[in-house]
Design an enzyme around this catalytic site. Structure first.
Site, PDB file in Angstrom:
ATOM      1  N   ASP A 103      27.361  -0.635  53.686  1.00  0.00           N
ATOM      2  CA  ASP A 103      27.034   0.763  53.967  1.00  0.00           C
ATOM      3  C   ASP A 103      27.101   1.048  55.463  1.00  0.00           C
ATOM      4  OD1 ASP A 103      26.411   1.030  51.283  1.00  0.00           O
ATOM      5  OD2 ASP A 103      24.253   0.759  51.618  1.00  0.00           O
TER       6      ASP A 103
HETATM    7  N1  URA Z   1      23.609  -3.340  49.125  1.00  0.00           N
HETATM    8  C1  URA Z   1      23.325  -2.175  49.741  1.00  0.00           C
HETATM    9  O1  URA Z   1      22.449  -1.457  49.317  1.00  0.00           O
HETATM   10  N2  URA Z   1      24.029  -1.854  50.822  1.00  0.00           N
HETATM   11  C2  URA Z   1      25.000  -2.620  51.343  1.00  0.00           C
HETATM   12  O2  URA Z   1      25.608  -2.259  52.360  1.00  0.00           O
HETATM   13  C3  URA Z   1      25.278  -3.823  50.700  1.00  0.00           C
HETATM   14  C4  URA Z   1      24.567  -4.156  49.586  1.00  0.00           C
END
Ligand code: URA
Length: 233
Positions: A103
């Site tokens: 993310d």
């Molecule tokens: N899980 C999440 O919530 N975000 C990420 O970036 C990776 C795994």
């Protein structure tokens, strides 16, 4: 246009000096003609062969291990003009791309490569490669919540594969979450399902690859053992 020996080195064939030897020995052709002069330059559209085999820049495989910082997108380009992880990598001419996704506000271990086979192996669900995320969370979960988290979370109506939650420190509340799926915002949403909240999230492992002491925003080429591990997955 660039010098033939530089081109050969950039294709990952050999060092520039070694390339000069090969050129002198008549082992290199450009557009079907043996070239032995050092000043030769090649550019787009020229077909270079070394010992009869066509070489090109796509052949050199690059494997980069990055500590992705928060505030950049895991993509090659962004239509909203945000900084991408590829923007952070300087001095690499190959067309690398990130493998899998973190993310915008997640940091940590990210692999960038131009090796499609390795990228496929890493992301194919059948390979079930564990990823470990270190999560600073709102509060330490109760044992029953951990049990539920590890075995019984549904996201979008579909059960998640078994996960692991390990307490790292109680104060501040930090846990390691291990999953092998890659569903959208998976760790954040799984923790929300047990009435918790991620304050910050960092990926620390992918299979046997570790982030180690690499600082945020920094990256390095992978070591030979790491590349071999990926190729043998
Ligand atoms: N899980 C999440 O919530 N975000 C990420 O970036 C990776 C795994």
């Amino acid at each position: 246009m660039e010098r033939l020996q530089k081109f050969m080195a950039e294709c990952g064939v050999c060092s520039r000096r070694k390339a000069e030897e090969y050129i002198k020995e008549g082992k290199v052709t450009v557009n079907g003609v043996v070239v032995t002069e050092m000043g030769t330059k090649v550019g787009e559209g020229d077909v270079v062969r070394f010992s009869g085999r066509v070489i090109n820049k796509e052949e050199k495989k690059v494997y980069i291990l990055m500590n992705k910082p928060e505030g950049c997108v895991t993509a090659v380009t962004d239509d909203r003009g945000r900084k991408t992880v590829v923007d952070l990598v300087k001095g690499v001419n190959e067309r690398i791309y990130p493998v899998g996704r973190l993310d915008y506000n997640t940091s940590g271990l990210l692999i960038l490569t131009n090796d499609g086979d390795v990228a496929n192996k890493l992301t194919h669900p059948k390979n079930k490669i564990d990823k470990v995320y270190e999560a600073r969370i709102k509060r330490i979960p109760e044992p029953a919540e951990i049990f539920f988290f590890e075995s019984d979370i549904f996201l979008d109506g579909r059960k998640t594969a078994p996960a692991k939650l390990e307490i790292i420190t109680e104060e501040p509340p930090v846990v390691n979450v291990t999953i092998h799926e890659g569903r959208n915002r998976q760790v954040r949403r799984m923790l929300e399902e047990i009435d918790n909240k991620v304050i910050s999230l960092k990926r620390v492992k992918i299979g046997s690859l570790s982030l180690g002491s690499l600082k945020k925003g920094k990256y390095r080429e992978m070591m030979e053992e790491e590349v071999n591990y990926l190729k043998n997955l």
